[in-house]
Design a protein around this motif. Structure first.
Motif, PDB file in Angstrom:
ATOM      1  N   UNK A   1     -60.528  -6.751   4.482  1.00 46.32           N
ATOM      2  CA  UNK A   1     -59.611  -7.866   4.303  1.00 46.32           C
ATOM      3  C   UNK A   1     -58.488  -7.731   5.319  1.00 46.32           C
ATOM      4  N   UNK A   2     -58.140  -8.838   5.984  1.00 42.64           N
ATOM      5  CA  UNK A   2     -57.015  -8.844   6.905  1.00 42.64           C
ATOM      6  C   UNK A   2     -55.809  -9.439   6.194  1.00 42.64           C
ATOM      7  N   UNK A   3     -54.709  -8.690   6.221  1.00 43.89           N
ATOM      8  CA  UNK A   3     -53.488  -9.127   5.556  1.00 43.89           C
ATOM      9  C   UNK A   3     -52.421  -9.318   6.623  1.00 43.89           C
ATOM     10  N   UNK A   4     -51.780 -10.465   6.614  1.00 44.20           N
ATOM     11  CA  UNK A   4     -50.680 -10.742   7.540  1.00 44.20           C
ATOM     12  C   UNK A   4     -49.381 -10.752   6.739  1.00 44.20           C
ATOM     13  N   UNK A   5     -48.395 -10.003   7.212  1.00 43.65           N
ATOM     14  CA  UNK A   5     -47.134  -9.876   6.482  1.00 43.65           C
ATOM     15  C   UNK A   5     -45.955 -10.170   7.391  1.00 43.65           C
ATOM     16  N   UNK A   6     -44.869 -10.596   6.777  1.00 45.41           N
ATOM     17  CA  UNK A   6     -43.628 -10.885   7.485  1.00 45.41           C
ATOM     18  C   UNK A   6     -42.507 -10.193   6.717  1.00 45.41           C
ATOM     19  N   UNK A   7     -41.589  -9.574   7.463  1.00 43.02           N
ATOM     20  CA  UNK A   7     -40.452  -8.938   6.812  1.00 43.02           C
ATOM     21  C   UNK A   7     -39.183  -9.203   7.610  1.00 43.02           C
ATOM     22  N   UNK A   8     -38.077  -9.178   6.906  1.00 41.69           N
ATOM     23  CA  UNK A   8     -36.782  -9.305   7.568  1.00 41.69           C
ATOM     24  C   UNK A   8     -36.042  -7.966   7.539  1.00 41.69           C
ATOM     25  N   UNK A   9     -36.779  -6.865   7.369  1.00 41.08           N
ATOM     26  CA  UNK A   9     -36.192  -5.528   7.346  1.00 41.08           C
ATOM     27  C   UNK A   9     -36.228  -4.913   8.736  1.00 41.08           C
TER      28      UNK A   9
ATOM     29  N   UNK B   1     -46.631  -8.567  11.142  1.00 43.10           N
ATOM     30  CA  UNK B   1     -47.646  -7.515  11.303  1.00 43.10           C
ATOM     31  C   UNK B   1     -48.941  -7.974  10.685  1.00 43.10           C
ATOM     32  N   UNK B   2     -50.043  -7.402  11.184  1.00 44.56           N
ATOM     33  CA  UNK B   2     -51.371  -7.703  10.657  1.00 44.56           C
ATOM     34  C   UNK B   2     -52.050  -6.371  10.346  1.00 44.56           C
ATOM     35  N   UNK B   3     -52.553  -6.250   9.138  1.00 42.21           N
ATOM     36  CA  UNK B   3     -53.242  -5.031   8.703  1.00 42.21           C
ATOM     37  C   UNK B   3     -54.658  -5.399   8.278  1.00 42.21           C
ATOM     38  N   UNK B   4     -55.615  -4.569   8.632  1.00 38.93           N
ATOM     39  CA  UNK B   4     -56.984  -4.734   8.161  1.00 38.93           C
ATOM     40  C   UNK B   4     -57.240  -3.637   7.146  1.00 38.93           C
ATOM     41  N   UNK B   5     -57.563  -4.034   5.946  1.00 37.41           N
ATOM     42  CA  UNK B   5     -57.750  -3.087   4.852  1.00 37.41           C
ATOM     43  C   UNK B   5     -59.216  -3.082   4.464  1.00 37.41           C
TER      44      UNK B   5
END
Length: 97
Positions: free
Chosen positions: A65-73, A93-97
């Motif tokens: 599964x590819x997860x795309x995330x956004x953060x303001x940290x 960021x994009x993570x493949x799990x």
């Protein structure tokens, strides 16, 4: 006064008085309990970085599964993660799990 079953007999007026007293107690007890629960919840510590340790799973994965995330940290260079400070820019960021 006891009934045939051995229980105490309660008059209808006593039942009304008991119900009214119970309602009065619940009226002030509910907000007090809410404040106690919210106040004690604020005493809990934040989890540290050891709570997010990556552990390799044994065996082959069932799906990718590819997860795309956004953060303001703000990125933390020492840990490779993110700090608790806010950044002026969003990080994608994009993570493949």
């Amino acid at each position: 006064m006891r009934t045939a079953r051995g229980k105490c007999a309660v008059s209808p007026m006593q039942r009304v008085a008991t119900a009214t007293t119970l309602r009065a107690v619940l009226c002030w007890a509910r907000p007090l309990l809410l404040l106690v629960f919210l106040g004690t919840g604020g005493c809990a510590q934040r989890p540290g970085p050891e709570g997010l340790v990556v552990v390799r799973a044994e065996g082959s994965p069932a799906a990718t599964v590819t997860v795309e995330v956004v953060t303001n940290r703000e990125p933390d260079a020492s840990t490779g993660g993110y700090s608790d400070r806010r950044s002026s820019e969003l990080t994608f960021e994009r993570f493949t799990i």
